[in-house]
Motif scaffolding. Structure first.
Motif, PDB file in Angstrom:
ATOM      1  N   GLY A  73       0.755  -1.278   0.232  1.00 31.59           N
ATOM      2  CA  GLY A  73      -0.052   0.446   0.130  1.00 31.59           C
ATOM      3  C   GLY A  73       0.837   1.045  -0.398  1.00 31.59           C
ATOM      4  N   ASP A  74       0.038   2.546  -0.434  1.00 32.61           N
ATOM      5  CA  ASP A  74       1.005   3.677  -0.269  1.00 32.61           C
ATOM      6  C   ASP A  74       1.183   4.318   0.841  1.00 32.61           C
ATOM      7  N   SER A  75       1.091   3.856   1.920  1.00 35.68           N
ATOM      8  CA  SER A  75       1.275   4.347   3.293  1.00 35.68           C
ATOM      9  C   SER A  75       0.916   3.426   4.303  1.00 35.68           C
ATOM     10  N   TYR A  76       2.341   2.937   4.964  1.00 36.38           N
ATOM     11  CA  TYR A  76       2.180   2.223   7.207  1.00 36.38           C
ATOM     12  C   TYR A  76       3.482   2.671   7.581  1.00 36.38           C
ATOM     13  N   VAL A  77       3.395   2.310   8.222  1.00 37.85           N
ATOM     14  CA  VAL A  77       4.953   2.597   9.369  1.00 37.85           C
ATOM     15  C   VAL A  77       5.210   1.495  10.203  1.00 37.85           C
ATOM     16  N   LEU A  78       6.540   1.486   9.519  1.00 36.52           N
ATOM     17  CA  LEU A  78       7.266   0.445  10.217  1.00 36.52           C
ATOM     18  C   LEU A  78       8.055   0.679  11.113  1.00 36.52           C
ATOM     19  N   GLU A  79       8.803  -0.409  12.171  1.00 35.27           N
ATOM     20  CA  GLU A  79       8.557  -0.566  13.459  1.00 35.27           C
ATOM     21  C   GLU A  79       9.909  -1.094  13.837  1.00 35.27           C
ATOM     22  N   VAL A  80      10.902  -1.080  13.818  1.00 38.92           N
ATOM     23  CA  VAL A  80      12.210  -2.195  13.982  1.00 38.92           C
ATOM     24  C   VAL A  80      12.508  -1.982  15.430  1.00 38.92           C
ATOM     25  N   SER A  81      12.188  -3.225  16.604  1.00 43.48           N
ATOM     26  CA  SER A  81      12.405  -2.908  17.753  1.00 43.48           C
ATOM     27  C   SER A  81      13.124  -4.799  18.207  1.00 43.48           C
ATOM     28  N   SER A  82      13.704  -4.310  19.538  1.00 40.98           N
ATOM     29  CA  SER A  82      14.373  -5.421  20.659  1.00 40.98           C
ATOM     30  C   SER A  82      13.280  -5.902  21.039  1.00 40.98           C
ATOM     31  N   PRO A  83      13.710  -7.604  21.472  1.00 39.44           N
ATOM     32  CA  PRO A  83      12.061  -7.921  22.233  1.00 39.44           C
ATOM     33  C   PRO A  83      12.283  -6.797  23.498  1.00 39.44           C
ATOM     34  N   GLY A  84      12.612  -6.147  24.137  1.00 42.47           N
ATOM     35  CA  GLY A  84      12.368  -5.586  24.778  1.00 42.47           C
ATOM     36  C   GLY A  84      12.395  -6.637  26.454  1.00 42.47           C
ATOM     37  N   ILE A  85      13.050  -5.868  27.353  1.00 43.32           N
ATOM     38  CA  ILE A  85      13.568  -6.824  28.395  1.00 43.32           C
ATOM     39  C   ILE A  85      12.278  -7.229  29.703  1.00 43.32           C
ATOM     40  N   ASP A  86      10.801  -7.324  29.001  1.00 41.50           N
ATOM     41  CA  ASP A  86      10.034  -7.433  29.677  1.00 41.50           C
ATOM     42  C   ASP A  86       9.949  -9.591  28.745  1.00 41.50           C
ATOM     43  N   ARG A  87      10.502  -9.821  27.380  1.00 43.94           N
ATOM     44  CA  ARG A  87      10.161 -10.527  27.444  1.00 43.94           C
ATOM     45  C   ARG A  87      10.598 -12.240  27.785  1.00 43.94           C
ATOM     46  N   PRO A  88      10.040 -12.849  28.065  1.00 44.98           N
ATOM     47  CA  PRO A  88      10.358 -14.732  29.167  1.00 44.98           C
ATOM     48  C   PRO A  88      11.292 -14.974  27.804  1.00 44.98           C
ATOM     49  N   LEU A  89      12.420 -15.441  28.364  1.00 42.79           N
ATOM     50  CA  LEU A  89      13.300 -16.527  27.900  1.00 42.79           C
ATOM     51  C   LEU A  89      12.930 -17.875  27.728  1.00 42.79           C
ATOM     52  N   THR A  90      12.521 -17.927  26.686  1.00 43.31           N
ATOM     53  CA  THR A  90      12.824 -19.437  26.087  1.00 43.31           C
ATOM     54  C   THR A  90      13.254 -20.650  25.701  1.00 43.31           C
ATOM     55  N   SER A  91      14.126 -19.936  25.323  1.00 42.41           N
ATOM     56  CA  SER A  91      15.353 -20.412  24.264  1.00 42.41           C
ATOM     57  C   SER A  91      16.124 -20.756  24.430  1.00 42.41           C
ATOM     58  N   GLU A  92      17.749 -21.584  24.693  1.00 44.55           N
ATOM     59  CA  GLU A  92      19.034 -21.486  24.828  1.00 44.55           C
ATOM     60  C   GLU A  92      19.720 -20.357  24.002  1.00 44.55           C
ATOM     61  N   LYS A  93      18.847 -20.137  23.031  1.00 43.07           N
ATOM     62  CA  LYS A  93      19.140 -18.459  22.666  1.00 43.07           C
ATOM     63  C   LYS A  93      19.200 -17.623  23.842  1.00 43.07           C
ATOM     64  N   HIS A  94      17.808 -17.096  23.727  1.00 35.40           N
ATOM     65  CA  HIS A  94      18.151 -15.831  24.362  1.00 35.40           C
ATOM     66  C   HIS A  94      18.325 -16.484  26.311  1.00 35.40           C
ATOM     67  N   PHE A  95      18.201 -16.829  26.871  1.00 39.12           N
ATOM     68  CA  PHE A  95      19.771 -17.151  27.884  1.00 39.12           C
ATOM     69  C   PHE A  95      20.754 -16.598  27.859  1.00 39.12           C
ATOM     70  N   ARG A  96      21.650 -17.216  26.876  1.00 36.06           N
ATOM     71  CA  ARG A  96      22.982 -16.983  26.187  1.00 36.06           C
ATOM     72  C   ARG A  96      23.499 -15.064  26.294  1.00 36.06           C
ATOM     73  N   ARG A  97      21.971 -15.202  24.918  1.00 37.39           N
ATOM     74  CA  ARG A  97      21.809 -13.164  24.755  1.00 37.39           C
ATOM     75  C   ARG A  97      21.855 -12.208  26.678  1.00 37.39           C
ATOM     76  N   ALA A  98      21.372 -13.226  27.142  1.00 36.29           N
ATOM     77  CA  ALA A  98      20.610 -12.160  28.446  1.00 36.29           C
ATOM     78  C   ALA A  98      22.330 -12.385  29.547  1.00 36.29           C
ATOM     79  N   ARG A  99      22.930 -13.201  29.638  1.00 35.11           N
ATOM     80  CA  ARG A  99      24.034 -13.411  30.570  1.00 35.11           C
ATOM     81  C   ARG A  99      24.305 -12.074  30.270  1.00 35.11           C
ATOM     82  N   GLY A 100      24.646 -12.139  31.895  1.00 39.23           N
ATOM     83  CA  GLY A 100      24.988 -11.038  33.313  1.00 39.23           C
ATOM     84  C   GLY A 100      23.087 -10.568  34.065  1.00 39.23           C
ATOM     85  N   PRO A 101      21.796 -10.440  33.464  1.00 37.54           N
ATOM     86  CA  PRO A 101      20.867  -9.640  33.770  1.00 37.54           C
ATOM     87  C   PRO A 101      19.853 -10.510  35.179  1.00 37.54           C
ATOM     88  N   LYS A 102      20.008 -10.441  36.367  1.00 37.39           N
ATOM     89  CA  LYS A 102      18.964 -10.840  36.928  1.00 37.39           C
ATOM     90  C   LYS A 102      17.800 -11.546  36.599  1.00 37.39           C
TER      91      LYS A 102
END
Length: 177
Positions: A73-102
Motif C-alpha cells: 500500500g501507499d502508506s504504512y508505518v514500519l517499526e523495528v525493535s528489540s524484544p524488550g526486557i520483559d520478554r520471557p526467556l524461552t530458548s537456549e539462545k535467549h539465555f545465552r544472549r541475556a548473560r549478566g542480568p538478574k
C-alpha cells in the motif's frame, strides 16, 4: 478491505537475509491492518545488543525492501525493535544472549530462584545466587526451567556477583552442581 501489506511470512522471507547479514535474526513480525496507517512491526534479536544506530540502519534497509514490493500500500508505518526486557526467556539462545542480568526462574518442581545469568553450556545454565554473605554458582538444567523473566534493576549489581556471572569465577566462591 485489503491494505496491500505483505504477510508475516513474506516479511520474514524478504528481510531475513538482510537482518542476518547485520548479525540479527527476526524473532517476530506483527502486521496491524486495523491501525491507520497500517503498521508493520519487526522484532529482531542477536548476540549483540540492538542499539539505536543499528535499529536505524535496519529500519532504512527494511523500508527500502518493503517499498520495492509491487503490491504494498501507499502508506504504512514500519517499526523495528528489540524484544524488550520483559520478554520471557524461552530458548537456549535467549539465555545465552541475556548473560549478566538478574532473572527470576520458576522450576519444574514449582520452586523459584532469583539470580544472575552466567554461562550456558550443554543444556544447563549457571545461575549466580546468594548463599549467606557469599555468591555461588548453581547449575540449572534448562529442561527444568518452566519460566524465566529478566528482572528490571534500578541499582548496580554487586561487583563480585557480576564478576561471577561474567567469568564463572570469583575469589571466595565455589561452583555447586
Amino acid at each position: 478491505m485489503t491494505t496491500g501489506l505483505p504477510s508475516q511470512t513474506q516479511v520474514i522471507e524478504l528481510l531475513g537475509g538482510e537482518f542476518a547479514r547485520a548479525g540479527y535474526e527476526i524473532e517476530d513480525v506483527v502486521i496491524d491492518h486495523r491501525a491507520r496507517p497500517p503498521r508493520i512491526t519487526v522484532v529482531a534479536d542477536g548476540d549483540t545488543t540492538l542499539d539505536l544506530d543499528t535499529i536505524a540502519v535496519l529500519s532504512r534497509s527494511a523500508s527500502s525492501l518493503l517499498d520495492s514490493l509491487d503490491n504494498i500500500g501507499d502508506s504504512y508505518v514500519l517499526e523495528v525493535s528489540s524484544p524488550g526486557i520483559d520478554r520471557p526467556l524461552t530458548s537456549e539462545k535467549h539465555f545465552r544472549r541475556a548473560r549478566g542480568p538478574k532473572v527470576e526462574l520458576t522450576l519444574a518442581d514449582g520452586s523459584q530462584l532469583t539470580g544472575r545469568i552466567g554461562a550456558l553450556q550443554s543444556g544447563s545454565l549457571d545461575l549466580v545466587v546468594r548463599a549467606g554473605r557469599e555468591w555461588k554458582v548453581r547449575e540449572i538444567p534448562l529442561a527444568e526451567v518452566e519460566k524465566a523473566v529478566v528482572q528490571v534493576e534500578f541499582s548496580p549489581p554487586n561487583p563480585a556477583e557480576l564478576e561471577l556471572a561474567t567469568t564463572g569465577r570469583a575469589a571466595g566462591t565455589e561452583v555447586e552442581a
